[in-house]
Design an enzyme around this catalytic site. Structure first.
Site, PDB file in Angstrom:
ATOM      1  NE  ARG A 142      -3.586  -2.176   2.801  1.00  0.00           N
ATOM      2  CZ  ARG A 142      -3.328  -3.343   3.407  1.00  0.00           C
ATOM      3  NH1 ARG A 142      -2.130  -3.551   3.933  1.00  0.00           N
ATOM      4  NH2 ARG A 142      -4.246  -4.278   3.490  1.00  0.00           N
ATOM      5  CE  LYS A 174      -6.402  -0.952   5.044  1.00  0.00           C
ATOM      6  NZ  LYS A 174      -7.745  -1.181   4.453  1.00  0.00           N
ATOM      7  CG  HIS A 215      -5.224   0.815  -3.823  1.00  0.00           C
ATOM      8  ND1 HIS A 215      -4.662   0.526  -2.600  1.00  0.00           N
ATOM      9  CD2 HIS A 215      -6.221  -0.090  -3.998  1.00  0.00           C
ATOM     10  CE1 HIS A 215      -5.297  -0.494  -2.056  1.00  0.00           C
ATOM     11  NE2 HIS A 215      -6.243  -0.887  -2.882  1.00  0.00           N
ATOM     12  CG  HIS A 245      -6.268  -8.589   1.262  1.00  0.00           C
ATOM     13  ND1 HIS A 245      -6.434  -8.907  -0.062  1.00  0.00           N
ATOM     14  CD2 HIS A 245      -6.113  -7.236   1.310  1.00  0.00           C
ATOM     15  CE1 HIS A 245      -6.390  -7.799  -0.789  1.00  0.00           C
ATOM     16  NE2 HIS A 245      -6.193  -6.782   0.024  1.00  0.00           N
ATOM     17  CE1 TYR A 254      -5.308  -5.301  -4.800  1.00  0.00           C
ATOM     18  CE2 TYR A 254      -6.736  -4.022  -3.366  1.00  0.00           C
ATOM     19  CZ  TYR A 254      -5.568  -4.150  -4.095  1.00  0.00           C
ATOM     20  OH  TYR A 254      -4.669  -3.113  -4.109  1.00  0.00           O
ATOM     21  NE  ARG A 272      -3.076  -3.273  -1.359  1.00  0.00           N
ATOM     22  CZ  ARG A 272      -2.632  -4.222  -0.535  1.00  0.00           C
ATOM     23  NH1 ARG A 272      -1.364  -4.547  -0.536  1.00  0.00           N
ATOM     24  NH2 ARG A 272      -3.465  -4.844   0.282  1.00  0.00           N
TER      25      ARG A 272
END
Length: 319
Positions: free
Chosen positions: A158, A182, A261, A287, A296, A264
């Site tokens: 990211r 994250k 993005h 993820h 995705y 990615r």
């Protein structure tokens, strides 16, 4: 709790603070400043979403507001401030499914090859950067900009993970980079040959610029990707990365909506097209749920047709 337990980013904290502030202002208008949080019901939340729609907000914006409210009441219930979470009775707005457009492998390889040292040298020897590359961070540091593309597309990380990289994030012994995603979750992402070559080409330039700026102490520490003017901690921002990617992409003939993005997403999509295991892609992308990876990454029509032609016994007539 969001900051200390879940490791939420400053961007997430600002967004939740803004959403909850607006919701509380609405509650005070409807219920009075002295109203108790226990008296808030799901009907108040539904009415608030209606107000957001009347203001012209999209379903996606309303969904983000509801997510913040739902998370807040979940915490309030755990802390004993309310008996239950009224937001659970409010359904999330159905969002349209938009599959992002992804540049093809040949397109991106062409762009990546154009960023090689030989190509960038040819560009610099001309009459200067094109007018659409005039931004102080764009084309100001070819070695760094090449590395940005190699890490975004070659490693699938990211934008926030990219700018968060330090020099020490490179695990040379493992041919990988250590990324904090994250929730501050750590993962190792493979560092390909081209990306490793881009790192090696960039680091001497980085050292030279740091020494000239009187910040040599950051040579073996601090941010990997640095701003051209060596300001502050020298760490490049996500906004600057976005400008660099967009302007370079445009100058190389890619679509106007290309952003970090996009690279990615191209990483995951192209791996899938070449037969990579979905769970391996999930691990590399960081993820939590496989369903996120399935949304995705997408099989192109051409890939589906090729798989069918190559594998189904009735795909082609037998001679």
């Amino acid at each position: 709790m969001l900051r200390d337990e879940r490791g939420a980013s400053e961007h997430t904290l600002r967004a939740y603070r803004r959403e909850l502030h607006d919701f509380v202002v609405y509650l005070e208008e409807q219920m009075g400043a002295g109203a108790k949080i226990r008296s808030v019901e799901h009907t108040h939340i539904r009415s608030y979403l209606s107000v957001l729609y009347e203001k012209g907000l999209t379903k996606a914006s309303a969904a983000r507001a509801l997510a913040a409210i739902r998370s807040w009441f979940k915490w309030l219930a755990k802390a004993g401030w309310v008996e239950q979470n009224p937001a659970l009775l409010v359904s999330t707005p159905k969002l349209p499914k938009h599959l992002p457009r992804v540049p093809g492998m040949e397109e991106l390889n062409r762009v990546m090859n154009s960023l090689s040292p030989e190509k960038t040298h040819v560009r610099k020897s001309g009459h200067g950067a094109p007018s659409d590359m005039a931004d102080e961070e764009v084309a100001a540091w070819p070695e760094r900009d090449r590395l940005i593309f190699e890490l975004l597309y070659g490693c699938g990380i990211r934008n926030s993970e990219l700018v968060g990289l330090d020099v020490k994030s490179i695990a040379w012994g493992d041919d990988a980079i250590r990324v904090f995603g994250k929730g501050k979750k750590e993962r190792l992402v493979p560092l390909g040959d081209e990306a490793a070559a881009a790192v090696r080409a960039y680091l001497p330039m980085r050292k030279e610029r740091l020494e000239k700026a009187g910040k040599a102490k950051l040579t073996h520490d601090g941010a990997l990707l640095m701003n051209a003017r060596m300001r502050g901690t020298c760490r490049l921002t996500t906004r600057s990365v976005g400008r660099i990617v967009k302007k370079i992409a445009l100058s190389r003939g890619l679509a106007a909506d290309v952003h970090p993005h996009t690279l990615r997403h191209a990483f995951g999509t192209h791996l899938l097209e070449e037969g990579a295991d979905l769970r391996a892609i999930q691990e590399m992308l960081g993820h939590e749920r496989l369903s996120t990876t399935q949304r995705y990454t997408q099989l192109t029509v051409g890939q589906v047709q090729r798989v069918y032609d190559e594998t189904h016994p009735r795909a082609r007539s037998r001679q």
